[in-house]
Design an enzyme around this catalytic site. Structure first.
Site, short mmCIF file in Angstrom:
data_model
loop_
_atom_site.label_atom_id
_atom_site.label_comp_id
_atom_site.label_asym_id
_atom_site.label_seq_id
_atom_site.Cartn_x
_atom_site.Cartn_y
_atom_site.Cartn_z
N CYS A 114 55.66 -1.95 71.82
CA CYS A 114 57.10 -2.22 71.72
C CYS A 114 57.88 -1.01 71.23
O CYS A 114 59.11 -1.00 71.29
CB CYS A 114 57.35 -3.41 70.81
SG CYS A 114 56.48 -4.89 71.31
N HIS A 129 64.14 -3.16 67.30
CA HIS A 129 63.32 -3.90 68.28
C HIS A 129 63.55 -5.39 68.03
O HIS A 129 63.51 -5.86 66.89
CB HIS A 129 61.85 -3.54 68.10
CG HIS A 129 60.94 -4.42 68.86
ND1 HIS A 129 61.16 -4.75 70.18
CD2 HIS A 129 59.79 -5.08 68.50
CE1 HIS A 129 60.19 -5.56 70.59
NE2 HIS A 129 59.37 -5.78 69.59
N ASN A 174 61.87 -11.48 72.89
CA ASN A 174 61.26 -10.17 72.64
C ASN A 174 60.85 -9.57 73.98
O ASN A 174 59.90 -10.05 74.61
CB ASN A 174 60.05 -10.37 71.71
CG ASN A 174 59.30 -9.08 71.44
OD1 ASN A 174 59.56 -8.04 72.05
ND2 ASN A 174 58.36 -9.15 70.52
N1 ACO Z 1 55.92 -24.55 67.63
C1 ACO Z 1 55.48 -25.32 66.64
N2 ACO Z 1 54.53 -24.94 65.78
C2 ACO Z 1 54.01 -23.72 65.93
C3 ACO Z 1 54.40 -22.86 66.95
C4 ACO Z 1 55.40 -23.31 67.83
N3 ACO Z 1 55.87 -22.54 68.85
N4 ACO Z 1 53.70 -21.72 66.84
C5 ACO Z 1 52.88 -21.86 65.78
N5 ACO Z 1 53.05 -23.09 65.26
C6 ACO Z 1 52.38 -23.67 64.12
C7 ACO Z 1 50.99 -23.12 63.90
O1 ACO Z 1 50.06 -23.73 64.75
C8 ACO Z 1 50.78 -23.47 62.46
O2 ACO Z 1 50.40 -24.81 62.38
P1 ACO Z 1 49.31 -25.29 61.29
O3 ACO Z 1 49.92 -24.99 59.96
O4 ACO Z 1 49.18 -26.74 61.59
O5 ACO Z 1 48.09 -24.48 61.56
C9 ACO Z 1 52.16 -23.33 61.85
O6 ACO Z 1 53.09 -23.39 62.95
C10 ACO Z 1 52.36 -22.05 61.11
O7 ACO Z 1 51.87 -20.98 61.92
P2 ACO Z 1 52.08 -19.51 61.51
O8 ACO Z 1 51.47 -18.62 62.54
O9 ACO Z 1 51.65 -19.34 60.09
O10 ACO Z 1 53.68 -19.42 61.61
P3 ACO Z 1 54.61 -18.30 61.08
O11 ACO Z 1 55.57 -18.84 60.11
O12 ACO Z 1 53.84 -17.09 60.67
O13 ACO Z 1 55.43 -17.97 62.37
C11 ACO Z 1 55.50 -16.22 64.01
C12 ACO Z 1 54.76 -17.46 63.54
C13 ACO Z 1 56.89 -16.62 64.44
C14 ACO Z 1 54.74 -15.63 65.20
C15 ACO Z 1 55.54 -15.24 62.84
O14 ACO Z 1 54.25 -14.99 62.33
C16 ACO Z 1 56.14 -13.94 63.20
O15 ACO Z 1 57.33 -13.86 63.40
N6 ACO Z 1 55.35 -12.88 63.25
C17 ACO Z 1 55.84 -11.60 63.65
C18 ACO Z 1 55.22 -11.29 64.92
C19 ACO Z 1 56.21 -11.09 66.03
O16 ACO Z 1 57.40 -11.32 65.98
N7 ACO Z 1 55.62 -10.61 67.06
C20 ACO Z 1 56.35 -10.35 68.22
C21 ACO Z 1 55.49 -9.64 69.17
S1 ACO Z 1 54.89 -8.23 68.50
C22 ACO Z 1 55.99 -7.07 68.71
O17 ACO Z 1 57.02 -7.24 69.25
C23 ACO Z 1 55.64 -5.73 68.24
#
Ligand code: ACO
Length: 332
Positions: A111, A251, A281
């Site tokens: 990215c 980004h 994204n």
């Molecule tokens: N809908 C509902 N529930 C979901 C979803 C969804 N789409 N996705 C995950 N969950 C659930 C998980 O299964 C988990 O459930 P559990 O507790 O029963 O196991 C719960 O939500 C929490 O999951 P986490 O992965 O801990 O959620 P988190 O709060 O960390 O949010 C996210 C996930 C949004 C991906 C976050 O980690 C994040 O923003 N990370 C940054 C990564 C990013 O933005 N990457 C983009 C691509 S990389 C780049 O651009 C360089």
């Protein structure tokens, strides 16, 4: 000799996919996606490939710069989702737009690819070897998404952004700061083709095509640290006080990452331009798409300093400081 951004362009799929559409696809809700990411909808290709969006964005950037295809002597496309290993996206753009005589290559830096491509084009133009570069970020991530993984499939969108970078008597591109850490690459992966030939031990059949795999929380922590460091360092390198920078163009990965950076750096959230609520994204395309939106909306004013900042797979990160110089000011 200096360089400046002399034109911007972007191209997006027509197809709008909302969070409600995802409720019908995987076990998720509009509330969860909006609260955890800030994304409400994204554009997903229903036929066009990465080079199609790249060519449309590049054509729009050329028209914004007021230069013709034969003026372009360098094309760098940043992507992790090319149509093919070869020809490259940049060569396909050359063919589509008739950029005869240009040197074309692609660059992979996740990215952060657009920042790395901008830095590369800036150096090559300032060396005197080239005059006008098309610098493109283009992705069709929808072909790399695991559509059964609710943790990743809701995050991404397709599209392309481009700028024309031109020689300039006045400094438009001021500084770059970049970094990489290959030791942490496993937190964000898209596998390549497995090694297999008549002399390798493993003759297992090829697995299904690669998908994006991500440790979201590790990426989150990395992104918050890398963005802060990149913003601070590029301001130091450019000799510009962060308080004098009206807009930071990050980004567009996740609203909570941006809010966290804004809070830790005590920068008002309103100074971070975001469109991820509508675009999702788009990886290497996200910064140039946002820049083009700002340009077309008339937000960018002459001499305005801007920080572009990214982070991504690799791991990679970086920022560029630019000063906005409209073409008309120099009569070029
Ligand atoms: N809908 C509902 N529930 C979901 C979803 C969804 N789409 N996705 C995950 N969950 C659930 C998980 O299964 C988990 O459930 P559990 O507790 O029963 O196991 C719960 O939500 C929490 O999951 P986490 O992965 O801990 O959620 P988190 O709060 O960390 O949010 C996210 C996930 C949004 C991906 C976050 O980690 C994040 O923003 N990370 C940054 C990564 C990013 O933005 N990457 C983009 C691509 S990389 C780049 O651009 C360089």
């Amino acid at each position: 000799m200096y360089t400046k951004i002399s034109g911007t362009g972007s191209a997006l799929p027509e197809n709008r996919v909302t969070n409600l559409d995802f409720e019908r696809l995987v076990d998720t809700t509009d509330e969860w996606i909006t609260a955890r990411t800030g994304i409400s909808e994204r554009r997903i290709s229903s036929g066009e490939n990465t080079s199609d969006f790249a060519a449309r964005a590049a054509a729009n950037a050329l028209s914004s710069a007021g230069i013709g295809p034969l003026d372009v002597d360098l094309v760098i496309a940043a992507t992790v989702s090319p149509d093919s290993f070869t020809p490259t996206v940049s060569c396909q753009v050359q063919k589509a737009l008739g950029l005869a005589g240009a040197t074309c290559f692609d660059l992979w830096a996740g990215c952060t690819g657009f920042i790395f491509a901008l830095m590369t084009a800036d150096s090559l133009i300032r060396s005197g070897a080239f005059s006008h570069a098309l610098v493109i970020g283009a992705e069709v991530l929808s072909k790399l998404v695991d559509w059964t993984d609710r943790g990743t499939c809701v995050l991404f969108g397709d599209g392309a952004g481009a700028v024309v970078l031109s020689q300039s008597p006045n400094p438009g591109v001021l500084a770059h700061f970049t970094g990489s850490d290959g030791t942490r690459g496993s937190v964000l992966c898209i596998d390549g083709i497995p090694l297999a030939n008549p002399w390798t031990a493993d003759q297992a059949p090829s697995p299904p095509h690669s998908v994006i795999r991500m440790d979201g929380q590790e990426v989150f922590k990395f992104a918050v640290t890398a963005m802060q460091q990149s913003i601070r360092r590029v301001c130091e390198l450019a000799g510009i006080d962060l308080d004098d920078v009206p807009y930071i163009i990050p980004h567009q990965a996740n609203n909570r990452i941006i809010e966290s950076v804004a809070g830790r750096m005590k920068i008002p959230r309103s100074r971070f331009y975001t469109n991820l609520d509508r675009r999702g994204n788009t990886s290497a395309a996200s910064i140039p798409i946002a820049l083009d939106e700002m340009n077309r909306a008339g937000v960018l004013k002459p001499q305005m300093p801007l920080v572009l900042v990214g982070f991504g797979g690799g791991l990679t990160w970086g920022a560029s400081m630019i000063r906005w110089i409209p073409s008309s000011r120099e009569g070029s």
